[in-house]
Write a protein that holds these residues in place. Sequence first.
Motif, PDB file in Angstrom:
ATOM      1  N   PHE A 117      34.302  25.897  27.814  1.00  0.00           N
ATOM      2  CA  PHE A 117      34.281  26.306  26.589  1.00  0.00           C
ATOM      3  C   PHE A 117      33.302  27.569  27.635  1.00  0.00           C
ATOM      4  N   TYR A 118      33.469  28.814  26.580  1.00  0.00           N
ATOM      5  CA  TYR A 118      32.970  30.248  27.253  1.00  0.00           C
ATOM      6  C   TYR A 118      31.194  30.284  27.012  1.00  0.00           C
TER       7      TYR A 118
ATOM      8  N   PRO B  51      30.548  28.123  40.322  1.00  0.00           N
ATOM      9  CA  PRO B  51      31.879  26.946  40.806  1.00  0.00           C
ATOM     10  C   PRO B  51      32.562  26.864  39.676  1.00  0.00           C
TER      11      PRO B  51
ATOM     12  N   CYS C 145      33.668  29.317  37.579  1.00  0.00           N
ATOM     13  CA  CYS C 145      33.606  31.125  36.638  1.00  0.00           C
ATOM     14  C   CYS C 145      34.094  31.589  35.060  1.00  0.00           C
ATOM     15  N   GLY C 146      35.242  30.478  35.428  1.00  0.00           N
ATOM     16  CA  GLY C 146      36.509  30.822  34.320  1.00  0.00           C
ATOM     17  C   GLY C 146      37.157  31.706  33.880  1.00  0.00           C
TER      18      GLY C 146
ATOM     19  N   ASN D  63      32.785  35.132  32.467  1.00  0.00           N
ATOM     20  CA  ASN D  63      31.649  35.758  31.985  1.00  0.00           C
ATOM     21  C   ASN D  63      29.723  35.726  33.050  1.00  0.00           C
ATOM     22  N   PHE D  64      29.514  34.843  34.265  1.00  0.00           N
ATOM     23  CA  PHE D  64      28.637  35.791  34.483  1.00  0.00           C
ATOM     24  C   PHE D  64      28.566  36.354  35.255  1.00  0.00           C
TER      25      PHE D  64
ATOM     26  N   ASP E  10      37.083  28.152  40.089  1.00  0.00           N
ATOM     27  CA  ASP E  10      37.757  27.791  39.323  1.00  0.00           C
ATOM     28  C   ASP E  10      38.350  26.533  39.297  1.00  0.00           C
ATOM     29  N   ILE E  11      39.312  25.883  38.647  1.00  0.00           N
ATOM     30  CA  ILE E  11      40.179  24.922  38.771  1.00  0.00           C
ATOM     31  C   ILE E  11      41.306  25.396  37.907  1.00  0.00           C
TER      32      ILE E  11
ATOM     33  N   ASP F 243      39.139  23.012  42.993  1.00  0.00           N
ATOM     34  CA  ASP F 243      38.158  21.986  42.652  1.00  0.00           C
ATOM     35  C   ASP F 243      36.860  22.199  43.581  1.00  0.00           C
ATOM     36  N   SER F 244      35.849  22.362  42.629  1.00  0.00           N
ATOM     37  CA  SER F 244      34.458  22.580  42.646  1.00  0.00           C
ATOM     38  C   SER F 244      33.132  21.477  43.107  1.00  0.00           C
TER      39      SER F 244
ATOM     40  N   PRO G 130      29.081  24.654  33.737  1.00  0.00           N
ATOM     41  CA  PRO G 130      30.140  23.521  34.939  1.00  0.00           C
ATOM     42  C   PRO G 130      30.556  22.798  33.710  1.00  0.00           C
TER      43      PRO G 130
ATOM     44  N   TYR H 128      32.003  17.226  30.442  1.00  0.00           N
ATOM     45  CA  TYR H 128      32.614  16.320  29.586  1.00  0.00           C
ATOM     46  C   TYR H 128      32.311  14.935  30.840  1.00  0.00           C
TER      47      TYR H 128
ATOM     48  N   TYR I  62      41.132   9.969  40.213  1.00  0.00           N
ATOM     49  CA  TYR I  62      40.654  10.941  39.995  1.00  0.00           C
ATOM     50  C   TYR I  62      38.530  10.322  39.552  1.00  0.00           C
TER      51      TYR I  62
ATOM     52  N   PHE J 115      28.361  18.490  38.898  1.00  0.00           N
ATOM     53  CA  PHE J 115      28.528  19.830  40.144  1.00  0.00           C
ATOM     54  C   PHE J 115      26.882  20.093  40.635  1.00  0.00           C
TER      55      PHE J 115
HETATM   56  C1  LIG Z   1      32.027  25.640  30.503  1.00  0.00           C
HETATM   57  S1  LIG Z   1      33.886  26.347  31.149  1.00  0.00           S
HETATM   58  C2  LIG Z   1      32.427  27.730  31.795  1.00  0.00           C
HETATM   59  C3  LIG Z   1      33.052  28.564  32.333  1.00  0.00           C
HETATM   60  C4  LIG Z   1      32.472  30.004  32.666  1.00  0.00           C
HETATM   61  N1  LIG Z   1      32.211  29.543  33.498  1.00  0.00           N
HETATM   62  C5  LIG Z   1      31.745  30.928  31.400  1.00  0.00           C
HETATM   63  O1  LIG Z   1      30.244  29.891  30.924  1.00  0.00           O
HETATM   64  O2  LIG Z   1      32.018  31.797  30.478  1.00  0.00           O
HETATM   65  C6  LIG Z   1      33.698  25.385  31.924  1.00  0.00           C
HETATM   66  C7  LIG Z   1      34.766  26.008  33.722  1.00  0.00           C
HETATM   67  O3  LIG Z   1      34.989  24.993  34.671  1.00  0.00           O
HETATM   68  C8  LIG Z   1      35.823  25.081  35.276  1.00  0.00           C
HETATM   69  N2  LIG Z   1      36.167  23.687  35.437  1.00  0.00           N
HETATM   70  C9  LIG Z   1      37.015  22.545  35.071  1.00  0.00           C
HETATM   71  N3  LIG Z   1      36.574  21.166  36.568  1.00  0.00           N
HETATM   72  C10 LIG Z   1      36.370  21.865  37.704  1.00  0.00           C
HETATM   73  C11 LIG Z   1      36.637  21.680  38.338  1.00  0.00           C
HETATM   74  N4  LIG Z   1      36.334  20.813  39.272  1.00  0.00           N
HETATM   75  N5  LIG Z   1      36.579  22.759  39.934  1.00  0.00           N
HETATM   76  C12 LIG Z   1      36.102  24.402  38.979  1.00  0.00           C
HETATM   77  N6  LIG Z   1      36.120  24.462  37.899  1.00  0.00           N
HETATM   78  C13 LIG Z   1      36.504  23.338  36.878  1.00  0.00           C
HETATM   79  C14 LIG Z   1      36.967  24.651  34.022  1.00  0.00           C
HETATM   80  O4  LIG Z   1      38.062  25.555  33.904  1.00  0.00           O
HETATM   81  C15 LIG Z   1      36.600  26.059  32.893  1.00  0.00           C
HETATM   82  O5  LIG Z   1      37.001  27.638  32.544  1.00  0.00           O
END
Ligand SMILES: C[S@@+](CC[C@H](N)C(=O)[O-])C[C@H]1O[C@@H](n2cnc3c(N)ncnc32)[C@H](O)[C@@H]1O
Length: 744
Positions: free
Chosen positions: A157-158, A181, A183-184, A187-188, A217-218, A249-250, A269, A272, A282, A311
């Motif tokens: 979600f952005y 970590p 970044c999708g 945006n930041f 990002d993953i 995978d951060s 981050p 969920y 996992y 995270f």
């Molecule tokens: C809430 S979004 C945030 C995107 C962006 N930072 C923003 O604020 O618009 C979370 C992001 O975390 C990424 N993500 C999920 N699990 C991850 C992991 N284990 N390591 C790195 N990135 C992950 C998703 O693909 C998604 O892009």
Amino acid sequence: MKIDASYFPEIKTDLDGLEKILINRMFEESKAYHSWRTQFVEIYDESSMEIRLFLLFSLVYFIGWKTFFNVIDGYDFFYKSSKDLNDLVNRIHQMNDKFSLPFFNELINVFARDEKSKYKQLMDKIFPTAKTPLDTYFDELVKTLISPVIRHKSGEFYTPSFLVKKMIDKAYIFGETVVDPSCGTGNFLLEIIKKVIHSDKSQNSKFEAISNIHGFDINPVSLILARVNLLEASGNYHVDLKDNLKIVDSLFFEKDEFKQKFELVIGNPPWYTLRDIYSPQYQEKVKKLAEKLDIKPLPKNILNIEIASVFFYKTKETLMRENSKIFFVLPRGVLTGSHASRFRNFDGFRNILIWNFDDSVMKTFNIDFICLYGEKDSKLSDPLKLRKVEVPEITWKFKKEKTKSLYSDDMRLIVSKKDFLLPYSKFIKNSRAYTQKFISKDKIKHLIPSGESAYKKLFHKGADLNPRNLIFVKVKNVDNENAIINPDERIFKRAKAPWNEIIFTEQIVNKRYIFNAIKSTELVSFNLFSHYSVFLPLNKNNLEFDFEALDQNSRRFYNLINGYYLNHKKKSTKMTSLLENLNHWQKLITERQLSRIKVVYNNSGSILTSAVIIDNYLVTGDLSFFDTNDINEAYYLSAILNSKVMNEQIRIKKSSRHIFKIPLGIPIPPYNKKDKIHLDLANLGKIGHQKAKKIVESTLNKNPRTSKFKLQKILEKKLKSIFTEIDEKLYLLFDLKNNLEILH
Ligand SMILES: C[S@@+](CC[C@H](N)C(=O)[O-])C[C@H]1O[C@@H](n2cnc3c(N)ncnc32)[C@H](O)[C@@H]1O
């Protein structure tokens, strides 16, 4: 599950057509599809892996690349060209970098000539025009093509730009090494680049500052979009940050190249919980990580742990250098939930700061959120983690009423309140420290210092008595011995399948087996205005079960409902009979249920109410109860439990609808008949009951359908003087001075 493109309804038919072609060509058997699956199953889960998702991501991928070339070629290569997809694929291939994903490139080879042009037409339909602002377009593209159910699995979600900007203004200093970590689409990072470009620094230092920006990002497709976004934002500097963008995978990132490199970690981050993770392996890995990071909660809360909170601490270990800063958007539950009680120790962090938001801002997310700032300070890591942190909290609101889109530049935030939060309390269990939720300093002044009540072990939850459709009955008399029973329709209001069926009517049973039972749905302050009849094959004197002793009718009826229960219970339920289920945790067949005097209160809800129950009533599981022989002790407790002082404590401490043990975490002393305050409270409790009975009876006489809510309101009004007197006694009992003005 079908993934749909609701935002672009006109492309649904095109998608269906292409999907069909892929299925007919057995694309699911191909190497390309398998390697996509292997990579994407780690991001989402097994159940999401469908051709449709592959197709949708391929579109995002090619659109990402196409815009990339447009940006580097000055917008005239693909916009104007009529070149077909092969040119695009070849060009991607020539780039020979990690963002070229062969499984998508391969897709184009599967299509015949006119299918290729169909795919291209489809892309053109959703491709941005020269006027579309790229930075918001990509988020919209992903949001509308990929269903929220799928995106939830990796927390995609952005963050709206008004929030991103505000966070960057607070945390980013020109030139710092910075990473998001998760970044999708970036945006930041994008806002940081804008800030750098608009600064008055020299060209060289701006170039250098942009080169210090990193994103992980993953999801490789999101990173392609991030790369384009950043490239475009860097304008004349034309910086392609491909080497700074990592597909990782951060949570399990250990590479040395970035070991504690960054001065600022910023982002949002994924949100969920451990419970949402599909793969048991996992899930286990994350659990172990939480343990290693010293934030694993008590076993009963582990499944609720927020991945975002893992995270926060993981980043401290791997990416942050000493004294560096972290600023994350996090679910607000990390301040209140028991799953985050070790997270709140803030071990190894200093200058923690919380940003809170008023309701209008909160609504922009589905879950209440905060922004949490901190600085790494390893000196503050203490083995016992007993350090008590006082945390400043700033609450923000919108400057203007929400008129435009969330992404509009109009959405400015201004401060609406400043406060300080303190841990409500800390406790140690098995040499680990847990910080109970953070509460504002102001509220803490009004709290009774926590301490276990002598009654904590003496109050017990009632018996769940489920499934209710089998045993809650309306009774008609037949003779002295027998009764005709029908299901009690009141319990069907909230019943769920398969326990919402009427499975018997007009059955005859012996009256000996009809018991009175009480539920919280009829409990108001000092009064229980109705009760239920329940069929139980038990001896009324000792609650023993003797099947042989049952008369023929009652035996037949028990066989009927027991058979229904065994046929419909969940496979995973281990119970071997209905009675075993009714007596789960031995809550039914116990001396306590036989006591003639009981004090009850509700286990959940917005307020705490209590009543003294005299006579033979079984207590159900939505109530807690205490059995006693001393009626004055019962009135004393009920006065305390109904009081405003007690309700105020609950309101401050509660973090969900559950009340359950909270009243007993307040040091209510054991009843002492020699203590004047105790006697006075018992007397007030007794008067409360007498008056409440009259008020409730006369109200229900006038209107038998008066709701519980209405009855409670009437009681609060008419018993105001009693409530005030009780509170005055409680100020003395608990030695409170400040509470008068907040309660009355
Ligand atoms: C809430 S979004 C945030 C995107 C962006 N930072 C923003 O604020 O618009 C979370 C992001 O975390 C990424 N993500 C999920 N699990 C991850 C992991 N284990 N390591 C790195 N990135 C992950 C998703 O693909 C998604 O892009």
